[in-house]
Design an enzyme around this catalytic site. Sequence first.
Site, PDB file in Angstrom:
ATOM      1  N   GLU A 110       0.824  -1.202   0.000  1.00  0.00           N
ATOM      2  CA  GLU A 110       0.000   0.000   0.000  1.00  0.00           C
ATOM      3  C   GLU A 110       0.863   1.258   0.000  1.00  0.00           C
ATOM      4  O   GLU A 110       0.534   2.251  -0.654  1.00  0.00           O
ATOM      5  CB  GLU A 110      -0.935   0.013   1.212  1.00  0.00           C
ATOM      6  CG  GLU A 110      -2.022  -1.043   1.173  1.00  0.00           C
ATOM      7  CD  GLU A 110      -1.565  -2.373   1.747  1.00  0.00           C
ATOM      8  OE1 GLU A 110      -0.353  -2.514   2.035  1.00  0.00           O
ATOM      9  OE2 GLU A 110      -2.408  -3.283   1.891  1.00  0.00           O
ATOM     10  N   ARG A 146       7.182 -14.242   0.466  1.00  0.00           N
ATOM     11  CA  ARG A 146       6.507 -13.000   0.886  1.00  0.00           C
ATOM     12  C   ARG A 146       6.960 -12.588   2.276  1.00  0.00           C
ATOM     13  O   ARG A 146       7.048 -11.396   2.573  1.00  0.00           O
ATOM     14  CB  ARG A 146       4.983 -13.215   0.859  1.00  0.00           C
ATOM     15  CG  ARG A 146       4.165 -12.009   1.327  1.00  0.00           C
ATOM     16  CD  ARG A 146       4.315 -10.854   0.369  1.00  0.00           C
ATOM     17  NE  ARG A 146       3.510  -9.724   0.800  1.00  0.00           N
ATOM     18  CZ  ARG A 146       3.866  -8.827   1.714  1.00  0.00           C
ATOM     19  NH1 ARG A 146       5.039  -8.961   2.328  1.00  0.00           N
ATOM     20  NH2 ARG A 146       3.086  -7.811   2.026  1.00  0.00           N
ATOM     21  N   GLY A 175      12.853  -5.363   0.689  1.00  0.00           N
ATOM     22  CA  GLY A 175      12.979  -4.178  -0.148  1.00  0.00           C
ATOM     23  C   GLY A 175      13.862  -4.352  -1.368  1.00  0.00           C
ATOM     24  O   GLY A 175      14.322  -3.352  -1.941  1.00  0.00           O
ATOM     25  N   GLU A 176      14.115  -5.593  -1.794  1.00  0.00           N
ATOM     26  CA  GLU A 176      14.990  -5.817  -2.947  1.00  0.00           C
ATOM     27  C   GLU A 176      14.284  -6.556  -4.076  1.00  0.00           C
ATOM     28  O   GLU A 176      14.935  -7.220  -4.885  1.00  0.00           O
ATOM     29  CB  GLU A 176      16.249  -6.572  -2.528  1.00  0.00           C
ATOM     30  CG  GLU A 176      17.176  -5.752  -1.654  1.00  0.00           C
ATOM     31  CD  GLU A 176      18.564  -6.364  -1.546  1.00  0.00           C
ATOM     32  OE1 GLU A 176      19.539  -5.665  -1.866  1.00  0.00           O
ATOM     33  OE2 GLU A 176      18.668  -7.544  -1.143  1.00  0.00           O
ATOM     34  N   LEU A 203       2.004  -6.451 -11.168  1.00  0.00           N
ATOM     35  CA  LEU A 203       2.391  -5.282 -11.960  1.00  0.00           C
ATOM     36  C   LEU A 203       3.893  -5.028 -11.922  1.00  0.00           C
ATOM     37  O   LEU A 203       4.484  -4.602 -12.918  1.00  0.00           O
ATOM     38  CB  LEU A 203       1.616  -4.057 -11.487  1.00  0.00           C
ATOM     39  CG  LEU A 203       0.087  -4.185 -11.558  1.00  0.00           C
ATOM     40  CD1 LEU A 203      -0.583  -2.920 -11.058  1.00  0.00           C
ATOM     41  CD2 LEU A 203      -0.358  -4.494 -12.986  1.00  0.00           C
TER      42      LEU A 203
END
Length: 441
Positions: free
Chosen positions: A68, A271, A312-313, A339
């Site tokens: 988000e 995840r 974050g990679e 996406l």
Amino acid sequence: MSSGLARMALLGYRMAGVMLYPLVGPYLSYRAMKGKEDRSRRLERLGYASLARPRGPLVWVHAASVGETIAILPMIRELLRREIHILLTTGTVTSAGLVQSRLADEVIHQYVPLDLKFPIKRFLSYWKPDACITAESEIWPTTVAELARRHIPQIRVNARISDRSFERWHNYSSVAETLFEKMSLVVAQSDMDAERFRDLGAWPVIVSGNLKSDTDPPPCDETVLGVYRKQIGNRPTWAAISTFEGEEKLAATVHRTLKPKNSQLTILVPRHPDRADAIEEMLKGEGLKVARRSRNDVISAETDVFLGDSIGEMGLYLRLTEVAFVGKSLANEGGQNPLEPAMLGCAVLSGPHVQNFRDAYQHLVRKGGARIVKDVEMLAKAVHYLLINDLARIKMVDSGHDAMEEMRGALAKTVKALEPYINPLTVSARLQPKATAAASR
């Protein structure tokens, strides 16, 4: 349920929160021990501010987690360009790290207060936001009620409701209407989401599309990317990203099935990276050699699986391949965001359970940028076909790019919908004395 009973149910929810409030401190301390709360900032979850409120108009923007937060970054930058202060709250340690890396000191970041009477009242009394903008799907009854009591506009952007959530709210339609009618504006991702919000009592509701289609591709460290590309060399690669429990086992099955044919490297990105130890043990039990990103392991010719257990990679992992299976879609349900791989030049594969990203997948599949597989055998065949057939893979990649271009435009529609609430704040901000504005920064 009648409207009177709905009000009683919400009052009961609020009173239960009051009674449980004494237990919140130990609960947060326990979560901090587990790494799920920032120990040094856990008082923010009780509504205590750790930073000063700047003078002038301030908009409270909330994004629950990493996905988000990434989706609304362009919208936040648009608001900042209009000279409005942004108080950005998130709910997870990882999303707080993302805010620090992407926005640094451009916004005021706090952890979102718990949906309890005292934390919410404390938070709102201190920050006094002029509007509240919330991303996607969370509904917190105490927060909604307190914002309404203070006449603070509540706006929901990039809004969606999953099949399960809609069914649950629909079963308690009076409670839903009591909450949803308090929203000043809903900007929904799709026509279906818009219709669901209207059914539950929200008004007005408009459709913008998915803000995630207007985000920039996830970044990566070019030096690190170069090192791994050199280590991989000419080996074919495929990735299984955003996987949930059970799907790593399926990825291992695909790898073992295809290894005699392709000698490929499998890039596996769960995840939840905190499951990495258990995943590595499972892979070793399958006879596979694992290199882990968190250990800076070297990817050798003998490495079977590169385990992406860092935070974050995703931009790094997706740039190392052109074929990506997106998880929470075969062994689990709901799906994950397709996406980002489409943006970064990957042919997208997914299981059939993608209801949380239904519109995005429909568009990608219709354009030829994504393919749905029903089981692990079909996944293995699709991966093999794309690894050995350059023309088919390139065609899927190009189709994915075309689909992404067609889906863009949600940001402009969202900002236009926000203008009646934002423009007066911009005028007010620009009327602030220059000395005051400088001091607020």
